[in-house]
Write an enzyme that holds these catalytic residues in place. Structure first.
Site, PDB file in Angstrom:
ATOM      1  N   LYS A 184       0.846  -1.196   0.000  1.00  0.00           N
ATOM      2  CA  LYS A 184       0.000   0.000   0.000  1.00  0.00           C
ATOM      3  C   LYS A 184       0.876   1.238   0.000  1.00  0.00           C
ATOM      4  O   LYS A 184       1.968   1.247   0.586  1.00  0.00           O
ATOM      5  CB  LYS A 184      -0.912   0.022   1.239  1.00  0.00           C
ATOM      6  CG  LYS A 184      -1.719   1.302   1.409  1.00  0.00           C
ATOM      7  CD  LYS A 184      -2.410   1.375   2.755  1.00  0.00           C
ATOM      8  CE  LYS A 184      -3.072   2.745   2.956  1.00  0.00           C
ATOM      9  NZ  LYS A 184      -3.731   2.875   4.259  1.00  0.00           N
ATOM     10  N   GLU A 229      -8.948  12.191  12.222  1.00  0.00           N
ATOM     11  CA  GLU A 229      -8.091  11.082  12.639  1.00  0.00           C
ATOM     12  C   GLU A 229      -7.267  11.434  13.866  1.00  0.00           C
ATOM     13  O   GLU A 229      -6.382  12.295  13.812  1.00  0.00           O
ATOM     14  CB  GLU A 229      -7.169  10.667  11.491  1.00  0.00           C
ATOM     15  CG  GLU A 229      -6.456   9.362  11.747  1.00  0.00           C
ATOM     16  CD  GLU A 229      -6.260   8.547  10.484  1.00  0.00           C
ATOM     17  OE1 GLU A 229      -5.627   7.485  10.562  1.00  0.00           O
ATOM     18  OE2 GLU A 229      -6.754   8.960   9.423  1.00  0.00           O
ATOM     19  N   GLU A 273      -7.108  -2.169   2.850  1.00  0.00           N
ATOM     20  CA  GLU A 273      -6.413  -0.933   3.176  1.00  0.00           C
ATOM     21  C   GLU A 273      -6.515  -0.635   4.676  1.00  0.00           C
ATOM     22  O   GLU A 273      -5.538  -0.251   5.332  1.00  0.00           O
ATOM     23  CB  GLU A 273      -7.015   0.222   2.374  1.00  0.00           C
ATOM     24  CG  GLU A 273      -6.388   1.567   2.672  1.00  0.00           C
ATOM     25  CD  GLU A 273      -7.120   2.722   1.998  1.00  0.00           C
ATOM     26  OE1 GLU A 273      -6.883   3.873   2.411  1.00  0.00           O
ATOM     27  OE2 GLU A 273      -7.933   2.486   1.082  1.00  0.00           O
ATOM     28  N   GLU A 411     -11.977  10.601  -5.083  1.00  0.00           N
ATOM     29  CA  GLU A 411     -11.875  10.562  -3.622  1.00  0.00           C
ATOM     30  C   GLU A 411     -11.039  11.729  -3.108  1.00  0.00           C
ATOM     31  O   GLU A 411     -11.374  12.356  -2.089  1.00  0.00           O
ATOM     32  CB  GLU A 411     -11.250   9.240  -3.167  1.00  0.00           C
ATOM     33  CG  GLU A 411     -11.126   9.127  -1.655  1.00  0.00           C
ATOM     34  CD  GLU A 411     -10.534   7.806  -1.195  1.00  0.00           C
ATOM     35  OE1 GLU A 411      -9.738   7.823  -0.239  1.00  0.00           O
ATOM     36  OE2 GLU A 411     -10.879   6.760  -1.781  1.00  0.00           O
TER      37      GLU A 411
END
Length: 426
Positions: A184, A229, A273, A411
């Site tokens: 990733k 986050e 992910e 996105e």
């Protein structure tokens, strides 16, 4: 080898007093006309802290930036004279900071101890005043100031790469992942916004807080944003971290969005992910904590414009690490870098074409006990020092083997919406 002496740091004198809960929002207390670099904010759902002025500032760079920042703050606190009548996390002398993403960044990490801090937590509210002149400071509780003005007609231009060029970079990343080079990588893009007059940071903060009340609305040294986050929180020995990875854009139709949320929760690409991100956080926190709790499955976090897969990881700190120490061990997580970290970092340097600066680095606060909250500087923009009419916006996406480059551009556009709307009034 000759060791250079550490420059002397002026001794702080800090006073924290309990005050009546402000009748207005914390952000309403930020003074008008203040340099964007001297306003600090960490607010979520009306709670948190705001600060202004600079009692002390410090900058660090390079691979040892976290250790140097932590050491500087320890020295400051060791010599500080503190009168704290409240004794809660966030009272007493307070450090706000925004750390750079990369050790190689040309930018500096920004450490600020404001002259005035107003905080609110539940039924408690407090005022902290800080000086370096040796006297015990005192100030009356501030009231609301002149409301901020909209920045006017804002224009947007490509940042480091156009959307088309960034899509090609994503395609290259997918090819590398598919052939097994790495698992990733998180690629970011930038956008330049320009207003006809200097941008009032308070306008951005108010707009973000109004629309994204379940994010942490932050400002440190001209870096402003609303992050969903929480990299790590340390509160009296308990460490928690919220991991977000896997995203889908909302439509505004509640019924359709519920269906999209269900599809996100079943998406193999997004679950893959997310698993990488959770594993990287759990492994890093586990080195400092006991009694780790890692939920088996994520939940879907609903924000105003997007939905994320989310997992809250928790543990009991057993080695005395401060909140900043924990943030250092977690950064960069798979949520902003990729897996394996070294390979993902190298690919970021190859494909992004920009210095992230403080974007995607830890941003937050810490008190003298080591308690604090550090988010990841996402959904954010940086007001240019040399041109207060200009702000650079950032957004990034996690790329895995199943990623579609065109969908990743969409996105990234969705993740740029909070700052674009904050600027334009959309």
């Amino acid at each position: 080898m000759t060791t250079m002496p550490t420059p002397a740091t002026p001794a702080l004198v800090a006073r924290t007093s309990r005050v009546a809960t402000p009748s207005t929002a914390l952000l309403d207390l930020l003074p008008a006309g203040t340099d964007p670099r001297e306003l600090c904010s960490w607010v979520r759902r009306g709670e948190g802290m705001v600060g202004w002025g600079r009692a002390l500032t410090h900058e660090v760079r390079g691979p040892d930036r976290f250790a140097e920042a932590a050491a500087w703050w320890r020295r400051v606190c060791q010599t500080a004279v503190v009168r704290d009548d409240v004794e809660l996390p966030g009272t007493g002398p307070l450090l706000f900071a925004a750390m750079t993403y990369a050790a190689s960044s040309d930018a500096a990490c920004t450490l600020i101890v404001p002259e005035v801090v107003v905080g609110r937590r539940g039924a408690d509210a407090w005022l902290t005043t800080i000086t370096t002149d040796g006297s015990l400071p005192y100030a009356a509780a501030p009231g609301p100031t002149t409301p901020p003005r909209a920045p006017g007609e804002v224009g947007f231009a490509d940042g480091a790469k156009s959307a088309a060029d960034w899509e090609l970079a994503v395609g290259t990343a997918v090819e590398r992942i598919t052939r097994g080079d790495l698992d990733k990588v998180v690629l970011a893009r930038s956008l330049i916004a320009r207003a006809p007059a200097p941008i009032d940071p308070r306008w951005l903060l108010h707009r973000l807080a109004d629309r994204y009340d379940n994010t942490w609305v932050f400002a440190v040294g001209g870096l402003i944003g609303a992050t969903p986050e929480m990299l790590v929180r340390r509160d009296r020995g308990l460490a928690t971290s919220r991991v977000l990875a896997g995203t889908i854009r909302r439509t505004g139709d509640d019924a359709h969005d519920l269906a999209l949320a269900a599809s996100l929760a079943r998406s193999s690409k997004d679950l893959e992910e997310h698993e990488y991100a959770v594993r990287s956080v759990a492994d890093a926190l586990g080195a400092h904590c006991s009694s780790m709790y890692v939920p088996e499955a994520p939940f879907v976090l609903h924000l105003a414009n997007v939905m994320h897969l989310a997992t809250d990881v928790a543990g009991v700190v057993e080695d005395g690490s401060s909140a900043l120490d924990l943030a250092a061990s977690l950064h960069p997580s798979a949520a902003v870098c990729g897996t394996p970290t070294v390979l993902a970092d190298a690919l970021i340097a190859e494909l992004e074409g920009m210095d992230r600066g403080r974007y995607a680095g830890p941003v937050g606060w810490m008190d003298r006990s080591g308690d604090g909250e550090w988010g990841i500087a996402l959904r954010c923009g940086e007001i240019a020092v040399a041109d207060p009419c200009q702000v650079t916006l950032y957004a990034g996406c996690g790329i895995v083997s199943g990623s579609n480059p065109e969908a990743e551009v969409a996105e990234s556009d969705a993740k740029l919406v909070p700052m674009r709307d904050a600027l334009t009034g959309g």
